[in-house]
Scaffold this motif. Structure first.
Motif, short mmCIF file in Angstrom:
data_model
loop_
_atom_site.label_atom_id
_atom_site.label_comp_id
_atom_site.label_asym_id
_atom_site.label_seq_id
_atom_site.Cartn_x
_atom_site.Cartn_y
_atom_site.Cartn_z
N PRO A 78 0.65 -1.22 0.02
CA PRO A 78 0.03 -0.03 0.00
C PRO A 78 0.76 1.11 -0.05
CG PRO A 78 0.26 -0.84 2.18
CD PRO A 78 0.92 -1.82 1.35
N PHE A 79 0.33 2.37 -0.45
CA PHE A 79 0.70 3.83 -0.09
C PHE A 79 -0.36 4.90 0.06
CE2 PHE A 79 0.47 3.38 -4.77
CZ PHE A 79 -0.39 4.37 -4.99
N ASP A 80 0.14 5.68 0.80
CA ASP A 80 -1.04 6.83 1.18
C ASP A 80 -1.38 7.82 -0.01
OD1 ASP A 80 -0.65 5.91 3.68
OD2 ASP A 80 1.02 7.64 4.23
N PHE A 81 -2.65 7.92 -0.04
CA PHE A 81 -3.11 9.05 -0.70
C PHE A 81 -4.03 10.01 -0.08
CE2 PHE A 81 -6.54 6.15 -0.56
CZ PHE A 81 -7.59 6.94 -0.94
N GLU A 82 -4.56 11.00 -0.92
CA GLU A 82 -5.43 11.83 -0.32
C GLU A 82 -6.28 12.39 -1.45
OE1 GLU A 82 -5.70 16.19 1.50
OE2 GLU A 82 -3.71 15.27 1.59
N LEU A 83 -7.76 12.29 -1.29
CA LEU A 83 -8.64 12.87 -2.04
C LEU A 83 -9.01 14.32 -1.82
CD1 LEU A 83 -11.32 9.95 -2.12
CD2 LEU A 83 -9.25 10.40 -3.71
N GLY A 84 -8.80 15.30 -2.86
CA GLY A 84 -9.01 16.74 -2.38
C GLY A 84 -10.54 17.21 -2.95
N GLY A 85 -10.70 18.20 -3.58
CA GLY A 85 -11.63 18.68 -3.86
C GLY A 85 -12.48 18.15 -4.78
N ILE A 86 -13.80 18.74 -5.23
CA ILE A 86 -14.48 18.24 -6.29
C ILE A 86 -13.89 18.69 -7.63
CG2 ILE A 86 -17.05 18.76 -7.08
CD1 ILE A 86 -16.81 16.90 -4.60
N LEU A 87 -13.92 17.79 -8.49
CA LEU A 87 -13.46 17.91 -9.90
C LEU A 87 -14.44 17.53 -10.79
CD1 LEU A 87 -10.82 18.54 -11.43
CD2 LEU A 87 -10.22 16.18 -11.28
N LEU A 88 -14.77 18.34 -11.81
CA LEU A 88 -15.76 18.04 -13.07
C LEU A 88 -15.29 17.70 -14.36
CD1 LEU A 88 -18.18 21.00 -12.38
CD2 LEU A 88 -18.26 18.67 -11.29
N PHE A 89 -15.64 16.83 -14.89
CA PHE A 89 -15.37 16.56 -16.27
C PHE A 89 -16.67 16.50 -17.13
CE2 PHE A 89 -12.43 13.82 -13.85
CZ PHE A 89 -11.30 14.35 -14.48
N GLY A 90 -16.49 16.95 -18.44
CA GLY A 90 -17.89 16.86 -18.98
C GLY A 90 -17.98 18.32 -19.89
N HIS A 91 -19.22 18.14 -20.62
CA HIS A 91 -19.61 19.31 -21.39
C HIS A 91 -20.96 19.18 -21.92
CE1 HIS A 91 -18.87 16.90 -24.82
NE2 HIS A 91 -18.15 16.63 -24.40
N HIS A 92 -21.63 20.05 -22.62
CA HIS A 92 -23.13 20.03 -23.07
C HIS A 92 -24.17 19.82 -21.75
CE1 HIS A 92 -21.02 20.10 -26.99
NE2 HIS A 92 -20.66 18.66 -26.63
N GLY A 93 -23.78 20.64 -20.58
CA GLY A 93 -24.65 20.56 -19.62
C GLY A 93 -24.76 19.21 -18.80
N ARG A 94 -24.03 18.05 -19.07
CA ARG A 94 -23.84 17.07 -18.19
C ARG A 94 -22.45 16.97 -17.60
NH1 ARG A 94 -28.89 15.77 -16.27
NH2 ARG A 94 -30.36 16.12 -18.24
N PHE A 95 -22.26 16.41 -16.64
CA PHE A 95 -21.02 16.41 -15.87
C PHE A 95 -20.80 15.17 -15.12
CE2 PHE A 95 -22.17 20.82 -16.43
CZ PHE A 95 -20.82 21.42 -17.09
N VAL A 96 -19.24 14.76 -15.07
CA VAL A 96 -19.23 13.76 -14.22
C VAL A 96 -18.69 14.53 -13.13
CG1 VAL A 96 -17.54 11.40 -14.05
CG2 VAL A 96 -18.59 12.02 -16.18
N VAL A 97 -18.94 14.04 -11.86
CA VAL A 97 -18.37 14.77 -10.64
C VAL A 97 -17.67 13.74 -9.86
CG1 VAL A 97 -19.07 15.61 -8.23
CG2 VAL A 97 -20.49 15.95 -10.32
N THR A 98 -16.30 14.30 -9.63
CA THR A 98 -15.49 13.23 -9.08
C THR A 98 -14.58 13.98 -7.85
OG1 THR A 98 -13.27 13.90 -10.14
CG2 THR A 98 -14.90 12.46 -11.30
N ARG A 99 -14.00 13.02 -7.13
CA ARG A 99 -13.08 13.68 -6.18
C ARG A 99 -11.67 13.73 -6.85
NH1 ARG A 99 -14.68 14.59 -0.86
NH2 ARG A 99 -12.75 15.55 -0.50
#
Length: 167
Positions: free
Chosen positions: A64-85
């Motif tokens: 294993p190794f350590d990780f960190e999830l940060g803020g909200i990140l958006l992908f997409g266009h045309h009014g529909r998005f994928v919401v990610t960390r």
């Protein structure tokens, strides 16, 4: 299509699943709506038309190794998005990604965004989110960082709908 996926430790996976549930409870799109047994929070490291899982197995020794999830990140266009960390990039994560890419080979054009220097590591929370739903999304999940460990590695075969666990 095959994807190579980094799995989260149980505690950080639970936090992401709780965020999926918060979205669903708020009546918003959520990864929780996909109820297949293989659906779990992960970081996609590579996507290719073919992957030899056995050739990737030795790379699981990097975990294993350590990780960190940060803020909200958006992908997409045309009014529909994928919401990610967003996954905060670390030397360990980049090294594993580069090693996997070296073994898997260059990605086919539809998967070019998983190549080294073109990849944005993330954990998906929801797909097909409308722009006018973003305020509700942010209220449901917030953006407090999530610290955890990358503890598993698997290969998802989308054609056969099977998972090969490497660790």
């Amino acid at each position: 299509m095959f994807s190579v996926e980094l799995l989260l430790d149980p505690a950080s996976e639970r936090v992401v699943r709780d965020q999926w549930a918060s979205l669903a409870d708020a009546g918003l799109p959520s990864a929780a709506q996909h109820t297949g047994p293989s659906n779990r929070p992960h970081i996609t490291l590579a996507v290719r038309e073919r992957v030899d899982a056995a050739s990737l197995a030795p790379l699981a020794d990097a975990l294993p190794f350590d990780f960190e999830l940060g803020g909200i990140l958006l992908f997409g266009h045309h009014g529909r998005f994928v919401v990610t960390r967003q996954v905060i990039v670390s030397a360990a994560l980049l090294e594993l990604h580069r090693r996997i890419a070296a073994i898997a080979g260059p990605p086919e054009p539809p998967y070019a965004n998983t190549a080294p220097d073109h990849w944005t590591p993330h954990v998906t929370l929801a797909r097909r989110v409308a722009g006018d739903q973003m305020e509700g999304v942010l209220a449901a999940v917030g953006s407090v960082p999530i610290a955890g460990q990358a503890s598993g590695l698997r290969v998802w075969d989308a054609g056969e709908k099977t998972v090969t666990t490497l660790r």
